[in-house]
Structures are given as structure tokens and as C-alpha cells.
Enzyme design. Structure first.
Site, PDB file in Angstrom:
ATOM      1  N   ASP A 113       6.460-122.163 -42.437  1.00 50.42           N
ATOM      2  CA  ASP A 113       5.820-120.923 -42.880  1.00 50.42           C
ATOM      3  C   ASP A 113       5.076-121.108 -44.204  1.00 50.42           C
ATOM      4  OD1 ASP A 113       6.824-119.442 -40.737  1.00 50.42           O
ATOM      5  OD2 ASP A 113       8.737-119.131 -41.769  1.00 50.42           O
ATOM      6  N   ASP A 143       7.408-113.387 -39.516  1.00 49.26           N
ATOM      7  CA  ASP A 143       7.770-114.498 -38.640  1.00 49.26           C
ATOM      8  C   ASP A 143       9.025-114.075 -37.869  1.00 49.26           C
ATOM      9  OD1 ASP A 143       7.694-117.243 -37.716  1.00 49.26           O
ATOM     10  OD2 ASP A 143       9.536-117.486 -38.879  1.00 49.26           O
ATOM     11  N   CYS A 164      -3.650-107.441 -81.784  1.00 47.36           N
ATOM     12  CA  CYS A 164      -3.125-108.759 -82.179  1.00 47.36           C
ATOM     13  C   CYS A 164      -3.081-109.673 -80.953  1.00 47.36           C
ATOM     14  CB  CYS A 164      -1.710-108.623 -82.737  1.00 47.36           C
ATOM     15  SG  CYS A 164      -1.603-107.666 -84.238  1.00 47.36           S
ATOM     16  N   ASP A 207      10.622-117.803 -43.555  1.00 47.46           N
ATOM     17  CA  ASP A 207      11.754-118.496 -44.169  1.00 47.46           C
ATOM     18  C   ASP A 207      11.720-120.006 -43.992  1.00 47.46           C
ATOM     19  OD1 ASP A 207      12.229-118.522 -41.430  1.00 47.46           O
ATOM     20  OD2 ASP A 207      14.400-118.629 -41.730  1.00 47.46           O
ATOM     21  N   CYS A 231       0.453-105.182 -82.447  1.00 46.41           N
ATOM     22  CA  CYS A 231      -0.186-104.246 -81.525  1.00 46.41           C
ATOM     23  C   CYS A 231      -1.094-105.010 -80.553  1.00 46.41           C
ATOM     24  CB  CYS A 231      -1.007-103.215 -82.281  1.00 46.41           C
ATOM     25  SG  CYS A 231      -2.447-103.912 -83.079  1.00 46.41           S
TER      26      CYS A 231
END
Length: 747
Positions: free
Chosen positions: A638, A436, A16, A634, A13
Site C-alpha cells: 500500500d 484497502d 519576530c 496497512d 510575537c
């Protein structure tokens, strides 16, 4: 600092997982320790000079659990692990069935005479005629049920004595008390027949059975939350057909090396990433990219391991194997994301960590108060057991990780890879999205957009230009060549090709001297543009690059080239804006071109003439205005901006550096996935909040009722059996609610 992942065993649980985090964070040199209850994994960051794996594992062992360093597993080992999990689930089911078989007759014997229409019972088991038989029969049945549920007592008392009580401790103390109390009453029956009225065997046995049922249902549901990863693992085939010395040989995928040539037959899966060398086919990459339409592949194209080859045989040169393949990286990203804790879960974890000790104190306090106010021992015991049983914090511990597992799995189905729970959480707060331009809003490579000529036909002008540009390596020249080939033109050979640096090219075509270039070339060579000047100005206004085609000294026309906007960009930006998010377009282009593109896609603001090194500054400025910023890009340039943003999003066709710097990776170069990622984040966070709300409400309302707070005002007492039932199904409810996320359509 070093970051490692450990598999943790023995957790049942949230208390723990909180205990494991607590003890490991106490190690001098540990900076981060996050435990995911849903995956049973701990991600820990530590100073290698002060902490080592042995120290970490010893610390976890002393807390009552076990830890083992996670090692990369082969597909076979993953399958073995899955088989082990299924076997463990089978054992839980076997013990549950055994408990139910003995719990039902116990319930019948103990409670059957209390219903409005008393159930028949053999005379020898009659409660008042043969009280000892009645009690001993219940004792035997209960002992068998508790034997099937012995794990609660083994784990519960073990963690209790080590100072980290958990949910099993509550069950063990509560049902153990009921059993021992009933045992004492049974021993007293020969001297006091009324002791038979104070038996609570059925409470102990039924509570244990119900908790076992809840745990079984929870285990089954938790298994479904990691279904997305399992499906990805099953994508890659085990066998590849290796082509060597002209012969076909089936070999295990693990034996294939980068550079090997393999055969991918129609109807089979591509075993590894590679480049098509021979053959043409349609390939379904939907499980990896979310793209539902098959992609046509021909020599020179990349194929991804795990994708399905439909209708043509292909020879493929393997480019990546093992952990370098796209599929392996996706699986690793998802596993990492599910191992990292979202900030929203910290509150629940903190509460869960102190919850069990607090519940023990509340149960004791309630029992003492009711005892000193003169209530009988049976009443006090009922209160004590009910409080312990209803207070399980499992639902709290499962609320966040299960939703994140299902959310990241759903994202992967659409080709949206979210690298951490934190990114998933922050994404829903985004107020500004910076896109971009090149490669993100636009295709990222130029193509022919317009052809203008009064002297010859458009086709002849394009054929002439493309033939002359064929030897050129310049992107604009290549765009003209590709434009002609896309129209099915057969290019002609030219002679005396020469590059005019910064201006264009010249070549001899059909014995004519041809010049193709920009305005600078035309001006320096004093060619007369005539009416083409106005057309060129209009093209430039649209952000296009006009290339003048000149024969000898006569301008024949213009072939205009531009980086075009992707088909879905405008619709995607409109969708993003509909979520209340402001959209910025970022570009290094001049303001005139940028404004034209920005207007085409309906961006809120256009930021033009930005140098690559200044992109991160733009992000920073918006952040200082109080906005949560998402940066989408991409390229390598960037990467700093992606890292600076609150959420960096790299599109799948981008560079590895951009993908490394990002928080979210889009497998397709489709801006619509930015909208989907934000919508997914909003849905997931809403689901987590629902889970936390119900988990908190359940415990907040359940404990006072169980403690008898309403009893003095004529209210009901909580039966321990009902408490056990409610506690078990609160966890099942939370997991089931998280699984509901899988039905969301990210359109």
C-alpha cells in the site's frame, strides 16, 4: 538537502517569527524555513554544500534572536526544560505583581480626582496646590513600573535598530513617547503650572502592566497546548526491574538493552516495548492507542512501553529501547507535526511580517496629520500611542500553531497520530476515501466461518480437520487449527502428513487416510462432491474459501474459511459517508468476492482485481477527476498508494514502510478512526478560521479607531489604556479558543 530543527529564543510575537523566517530564507541554499511561534522552534531544509548550522545560527543572531540546534533530549533533560519554563513563568509573574503593586497607586493618584465621586488624596499630592509633588510622585511610580517591564524596551529597541521591529518595539516606542513627553511637562511645571494637565505617566505605566498581564496569561495558556506531549513523556517509568541470573535488579531504563529480560509487576507501567515471555495480565494501552478497554496479554504478545499493567506479573523480553520505542516515535511524530506549518498559516505569517513596519508608518502618519490640523501635542501623542499599542499582531501569529498543537494533541489522545499541520489541513477537504480491503476493512487473516457436514457432527469434522492441519504452515490451515483451539478442542496427533502444493494436505488420522483441500484437489482425485457442490458454490459466492474434508474417498463435509469484516467497518463507512465523502473499496480479489464484501460494508464503489503495483494508479485517476483522495492501508504494497494520495493513512498494525509513507497513523486497526480523523481536521480548521477572523477583525477595526478616524464625525478617541487591554486579551482569546478544541468529542 538536510532538514534540522533549531530552538529559537527572543521571539515575542508573529513579526519576530516572520523576521527569523525571512532572514534564514535569504541564505543561498535554504529551500524551506518554518518558524513555529507557539513552540519557539524553526524547521529548516538546506543544501549542505552551501549552508551549515553555524551560518544559520549567525544569521538568526544578527536579526536579534538566538538559535541552537535541537538535540534529542533524555526524559531527565525534558524535565529540566520543563522546570526552566516554570521558573521563567514564575519570574514573569513576580515582575507582573511588582508592576501591579506600583501601578494601582499611580492610577489612584492620577485618575482618582476624575471619577464622578473624587477619591480623597493627601493635600501634598493635590494636583493644583502642589503640581510638582503630584508629577514627581507619578514619575517615581511610573519609573518603577517601567523597570519591571524593562524587557519590552531592551528587546523592542534592539530589534528596531536591527531593522526587524516587533510588538515589543510598538510598546517601547508608544509608552516611551508618553513617558518622555510627561517628563518634559514635569520639568516645565515650575515655570508653567498648566503643564501638569498634560501628564501621561499613567498611560505608559498601565499599558506596560496590561501588556505584561496579557503576556503572562498567554504564556500560561500556551503551556497547556503542549500538554498532550508532556503527558506522553511522563508515561514511561524511569526504572525497570532487570532479571539477570535469576535475580531482580532495579536499574535506570537507559541501561536496559534490547534482548534483556525484565519483570513488570502488577500495578506498574511497562518500561519499554517487548514480548511477553511469561505471565498473563490485563494491560491498559489507552494513552497510546485510545483503546479504553484493557487488553489481555499472554506469552508471545507484544507490550508497549508506557502502558499500565493491571493484575498480573509478566516477564518481558525487551525488543526496542531509546528512540526506537513506540512511545518515543509517537512523541517525535507529534513534535514534528507541531513544527511543520499548515498552508493556512502562510497568509497570517505574511501579513504579520509586514504588519509592524506598516503600523509604525500609520502611527506616524496619523500623528503628523493631527498635528498639522492644529491639534495640541497631548492629542497627537494620544493618537500615536493608541495606534502603536492596539496593533500587536500576536493574535495573528498564534492563531494557527496553537490550534494545530491542540488538534494534534487531541488526535493522539484517540490514537490518531497526524504527522504534519499540512495533513491536518488537507484532511478536511477529502472527497474520496479509498479503503484497502485486506487488513483494513477486514481482519486481514482468515478464520473458520462455516462448517457443513451430513456424515459426522460439526465438532468432529473440525477436530479431524484441525488435527490434520496442525503440521501445516499454510494460513488457511492455521485458521482451521485456531478455530478448533478457540472452541477448546484438544487436537490429536496424525501421521504421514504431506503437503499437496496448491491443493491442500493429506495425513493419516485414526488409521484413516484424510485429504483436506480445495476444489482442484477434489477434481484431480475424482472425489464425488454430491450435494456439497451446491453448498460450495454458495460459500464461494460469499467470498469464502470452502475446504473439503475427505476420508479415504468419501467427502465428509466442508470447513469454510474467510477473511472476515471487522465489527466496526460498516458503521465506520456509514459515518464517513455521512460527512459527504465517497468511499471506495480497493482489492486484488476477484469481482464476485469483492462485490459481496463491498455490499456487506455499504461501500459506494468497489474496485476489484487490482494488482499491488496498480493501487497508486487508482489514486491518481481519482485525483485527476479533481478529488482530494485519502488512501487507507496497512501493507507494504500500500506504500506507493499512501504516498500518492493527498492524505495517506496507515493503520497501526501495518508495516513500518506503510507508516513511513503515510501522513496519518491510526494506532488501532479501527476504521472508525478514519471518521474521527476527518472530523478532527474539520473542527481544527474551523477553529483556525475563527482565530484568524477575530485576529484580523480586531486589528482591522482597532487601528482606524485608534488613529482617530471617527473623531471628526463625533466618534470617540481610543484611550491608550483601553488599547493596551484589548491588545493583550486578543492573544489570550485566540489561545483560549484553541484550547476549546480539547473539549470536542470525536464519537
Amino acid at each position: 538537502m538536510k532538514t534540522e530543527t533549531y530552538n529559537i529564543k527572543g521571539m515575542t510575537c508573529a513579526s519576530c517569527s516572520a523576521a527569523v523566517e525571512r532572514v534564514t530564507r535569504k541564505l543561498d541554499g535554504v529551500s524551506v524555513s518554518n518558524v513555529n511561534l507557539a513552540t519557539n522552534k524553526m524547521t529548516i531544509t538546506y543544501d549542505e554544500k552551501r549552508v551549515n548550522p553555524e551560518l544559520i545560527m549567525n544569521k538568526v543572531d544578527r536579526a536579534g534572536f538566538s538559535a541552537a540546534l535541537e538535540v534529542p533530549e533524555t526524559k531527565k533533560e525534558k524535565q529540566e526544560e520543563k522546570a526552566e519554563q516554570e521558573e521563567a513563568l514564575h519570574k514573569i509573574r513576580f515582575r507582573l505583581i511588582g508592576a501591579i503593586i506600583f501601578a494601582l497607586p499611580l492610577l489612584y493618584i492620577s485618575m482618582g480626582h476624575m471619577v464622578p465621586w473624587p477619591m480623597p488624596l493627601p493635600e501634598m499630592l493635590h494636583m493644583h496646590m502642589h503640581p510638582l509633588n503630584f508629577a514627581v510622585t507619578q514619575l517615581i511610580l511610573t519609573a518603577i513600573v517601567l523597570f519591571f517591564g524593562r524587557k519590552f524596551y531592551i528587546v523592542g529597541f534592539k530589534t528596531l535598530f536591527r531593522g526587524h521591529p516587533n510588538m515589543d518595539s510598538l510598546v517601547a516606542i508608544g509608552t516611551g513617547s508618553a513617558f518622555l513627553y510627561s517628563l518634559v511637562m514635569t520639568i516645565m511645571i515650575p515655570s508653567n503650572k498648566h503643564a501638569v494637565d498634560q501628564l501621561y505617566y499613567e498611560s505608559a505605566a498601565i499599558v506596560v502592566t496590561l501588556v505584561m498581564l496579557g503576556k503572562y496569561l498567554e504564556s500560561r495558556s500556551k503551556g497547556k497546548t503542549s500538554e498532550a506531549i508532556r503527558k506522553l513523556m511522563e508515561l514511561a517509568p524511569d526504572i525497570a526491574v532487570l532479571l539477570k541470573d535469576g535475580k531482580e535488579q532495579e536499574v535506570p531504563v537507559e541501561q536496559v538493552q534490547a534482548g534483556d529480560l525484565i519483570l513488570v509487576r502488577p500495578g506498574s507501567k511497562v518500561p519499554l516495548d517487548g514480548i511477553v515471555r511469561q505471565g498473563v495480565s490485563s494491560v491498559d494501552e489507552s494513552m497510546l492507542t485510545g483503546e479504553s478497554i484493557p487488553v489481555e496479554k499472554e506469552p508471545g504478545d507484544e507490550v508497549i512501553g508506557g502502558s499500565m499493567n493491571y493484575n498480573g506479573a509478566m516477564q518481558v523480553t525487551v525488543s526496542r529501547v531509546g528512540s526506537d520505542t513506540t512511545l518515543a516515535k509517537i512523541i517525535k511524530l507529534m513534535e514534528d507535526a507541531q513544527g511543520k506549518k499548515a498552508p493556512i498559516s502562510k497568509l497570517a505569517d505574511t501579513v504579520a511580517g509586514y504588519f509592524v513596519p506598516a503600523v509604525l508608518l500609520i502611527a506616524l502618519a496619523a500623528a503628523v496629520i493631527w498635528a498639522v490640523t492644529g491639534h495640541p501635542a497631548s492629542f497627537v501623542l494620544r493618537i500615536f500611542v493608541s495606534v502603536l499599542v492596539i496593533a500587536c499582531p500576536c493574535a495573528l501569529g498564534l492563531a494557527t500553531p496553537t490550534a494545530i498543537m491542540v488538534g494534534t494533541g487531541l488526535g493522539a489522545k484517540y490514537g490518531i497520530l497526524i504527522k504534519s499541520g499540512e495533513a491536518l489541513e488537507i484532511t478536511h477537504k477529502v472527497g474520496a476515501v479509498i479503503l484497502d480491503k485486506t487488513g483494513t476493512i477486514t481482519e486481514g487473516k482468515p478464520k473458520v466461518t462455516e462448517i457443513i457436514s451430513k456424515e459426522i457432527s460439526d465438532d468432529n469434522l473440525l477436530l479431524l480437520a484441525a488435527s490434520c492441519e496442525l503440521p501445516s504452515e499454510h494460513p488457511l490451515g492455521q485458521a482451521i487449527v485456531e478455530g478448533a483451539r478457540n472452541r477448546g478442542m484438544q487436537l490429536k496427533e496424525v501421521t504421514d502428513f504431506q503437503s499437496l502444493t496448491g491443493k491442500g494436505i493429506q495425513a493419516v488420522y485414526d488409521e484413516n487416510q484424510i485429504y483436506i483441500g480445495n476444489l482442484r484437489m477434489v477434481e484431480e482425485m475424482h472425489f464425488d462432491l454430491g450435494d456439497y457442490q451446491k453448498a460450495a458454490d454458495e460459500l464461494a459466492e460469499k467470498g469464502q474459501t470452502p475446504m473439503f474434508v475427505v476420508r479415504e474417498s468419501q467427502v465428509l463435509g466442508i470447513v469454510s474459511v474467510a477473511d472476515t469484516v471487522k465489527e466496526t467497518s460498516k458503521a465506520a463507512i456509514d459515518k464517513i459517508r455521512s460527512l459527504g465523502v465517497k468511499v471506495y473499496m480497493l482489492t486484488g480479489d476477484n469481482k464476485r468476492t469483492a462485490a459481496y464484501i463491498g455490499k456487506q460494508v455499504n461501500a459506494d464503489e468497489v474496485i476489484a482485481e487490482v494488482l499491488p503495483e496498480d493501487k497508486a494508479s487508482v489514486v491518481s485517476i481519482l485525483q485527476k477527476e479533481g478529488k482530494k483522495v485519502m488512501m487507507v492501508g496497512d501493507g507494504i504494497n500500500d506504500a506507493p498508494a499512501l504516498a500518492q494520495a493527498d492524505v495517506g493513512v496507515a493503520i497501526g498494525s501495518g508495516s513500518d514502510i506503510a507508516m513511513e509513507s503515510s501522513d496519518v497513523v491510526l494506532m488501532k486497526s479501527d476504521l472508525m478512526d478514519v471518521y474521527r480523523a476527518i472530523k478532527l481536521s474539520k473542527s481544527t480548521i474551523r477553529n483556525i478560521k475563527e482565530n484568524l477572523f477575530w485576529a484580523f477583525i480586531f486589528n482591522t477595526c482597532g487601528i482606524p479607531v485608534a488613529a482617530g478616524l471617527l473623531y471628526p464625525f463625533g466618534g470617540p478617541l481610543l484611550n491608550p489604556i483601553i488599547a493596551g487591554l484589548a491588545m493583550s486579551f486578543s492573544s489570550v482569546f485566540v489561545v483560549t479558543n484553541a484550547l476549546r478544541l480539547r473539549t470536542i468529542k470525536l464519537k
